[in-house]
Design an enzyme around this catalytic site. Structure first.
Site: not given
Length: 449
Positions: A15, A42-43, A48, A51, A178-179, A182, A262, A310, A438, A443
């Site tokens: 950010g 952190t990301c 992110c 990970k 999430y953590i 995952e 958390g 996110l 296809h 699809e």
């Protein structure tokens, strides 16, 4: 002496960097302040990126096993953990270096120091120097939550998982977000015995039906899941770490315990109370839809706020804020109703828009649900019964699509385009009249009856 800038950004994560780069591009003078030497926050360094690299290694482990079923003359092998860590760390170092280069090229001044507010327009650095700006952006992120629980220090938080020197064989994952989900999936795919211990259902903000389907897949992979756990203590024994649980007694022993309970915002040391910036009970800085705090000239983006935690949300909000302040775009803001999200579980679970529960609460009987259960071709070929699940949540006589949910291989790459379509006002008839590719997994979203 006090240096003066157009904008000061506190925090060099996703950010903060997005604000700094966009503001500089719009002609503003920028100071970026962060005590860490790890640009990207952190990301990039503890979230992110590392990970996802672990998740990719887990996917390759699964692919090795599938290749044998296809007929390849190969034997699945264990991950060379040291080699993997070297590759991952080299990649992250490259990102750090590229950020540093861009900051220099954009003439953004960087102070690698702790800082706090001395006044609403002034930041005091740890060395006593002061910086002043008409606009100050708080983007200091969040950190893993710790618990006041005996023996907590015997376990790991998510940051610690990336510095492990060996793969743990027996792992308890405490948490259900999430953590937790995952790490449970990727550790299991890499050969660990995994138990998930949560106090409520997994992934509580996702569609219930989709989460139930994911839970079934996790259990089929051999992951033990308990969603009525209440851990009171961790203790070391000769065999490993043992967890005391109100509901189940003693659990374990484990080689590693991951506390995935958390995250908390990094706001306590900033001196926000001194200048009147409003925070909630958890310490999140309160903002409006354009990232304004309760104090004019002070803004906040990313995990320090209650917005969705996110990286793309932090980046989008940061860029739009900089455009509003310095790019003559006074109405710039993101659409918070159409933010796609993917849990990198095994298989991945993706979602954009409303869950069925949210839609029924908002629209009642006007909601129509469409589902597709199918086995992807790579599993059908070897007679694996591993179905994917897709779900459309539609509203009204014209069946406007308000929610898209996908569980299965390829979800992470597939969902982006459908998320754009939903944001632009997608209807089910648009999917029905489109021509499919296809054979693909995607699809199936076009062929729901």
């Amino acid at each position: 002496m006090t240096a003066t800038y157009d904008v000061i950004v506190l925090g060099a994560g996703s950010g903060g960097l997005s604000v700094a780069f966009r503001a500089a591009r719009n002609g503003a003078s920028v100071a970026l302040v962060d005590p860490a030497l790890e640009l990207g926050g952190t990301c990039v360094n503890r979230g992110c990126v590392p990970k996802k690299s672990l998740w990719l290694s887990a996917q390759l482990a699964q692919a090795q096993r599938l290749a044998v079923e296809f007929g390849f003359d190969s034997k699945p092998g264990a991950l060379d953990w040291a080699h993997f860590r070297h590759q991952r760390d080299r990649y992250i170092a490259g990102i750090n270096e590229r950020y540093a280069k861009r900051l220099k090229e954009k003439h953004i001044d960087v102070a690698y120091q702790m800082a706090r507010f001395a006044a609403a327009d002034t930041i005091e650095l740890a060395n006593g120097e002061r910086l002043r700006a008409a606009h100050i952006v708080i983007a200091t992120g969040a950190r893993p939550r710790t618990l006041d629980l005996p023996g907590f220090e015997l376990g790991l938080v998510s940051d610690d998982m990336f510095s492990l020197e060996v793969m743990p064989r027996r792992v308890a994952v405490v948490g259900g977000g999430y953590i937790a989900v995952e790490f449970a999936g990727l550790l299991r795919a890499l050969g660990a015995e995994v138990e998930v211990l949560a106090v409520e259902r997994l992934l509580k903000n996702f569609d219930v039906e989709m989460v139930d389907a994911l839970r079934g897949k996790m259990q089929a992979q051999g992951i033990f899941i308990d969603t009525k756990s209440a851990i009171t203590r961790a203790r070391r024994t000769a065999e490993g770490v043992v967890l005391d649980d109100v509901e189940a007694g003693s659990r374990g022993p484990y080689d590693a315990v991951l506390w995935a309970v958390g995250r908390v915002p990094n706001s306590a040391s900033l001196g926000l109370e001194k200048i009147g910036v409003t925070t909630d009970a958890s310490g999140h800085v309160q903002v409006d839809a354009q990232q304004n705090t309760s104090v004019p000239g002070i803004y906040a983006v990313g995990d320090i706020t209650p917005d969705k935690a996110l990286t793309p949300v932090a980046v989008a909000n940061g860029r739009r804020l900089a455009d509003r302040l310095f790019g003559d775009r006074s109405d710039s803001r993101i659409d918070a109703e159409a933010i796609p999200s993917v849990v990198f579980s095994d298989p991945p679970l993706g979602s954009v828009g409303l869950s069925e529960e949210q839609a029924r609460k908002q629209y009642g009987d006007a909601v129509n649900i469409y589902r597709s259960h199918f086995v992807p071709m790579q599993f059908m070929l070897v007679e694996r019964k591993e179905p994917s699940l897709m779900k459309l949540v539609c509203v009204g006589a014209n069946e406007r699509v308000v929610g898209i949910h996908v569980l299965g291989p390829g979800t992470d790459e597939m969902l982006q385009g459908f998320a754009v379509a939903l944001k632009l006002g997608l209807h089910k008839r648009d999917l029905e009249t489109a021509v499919a590719i296809h054979p693909t997994v995607a699809e199936e979203l076009l062929a729901m009856g």
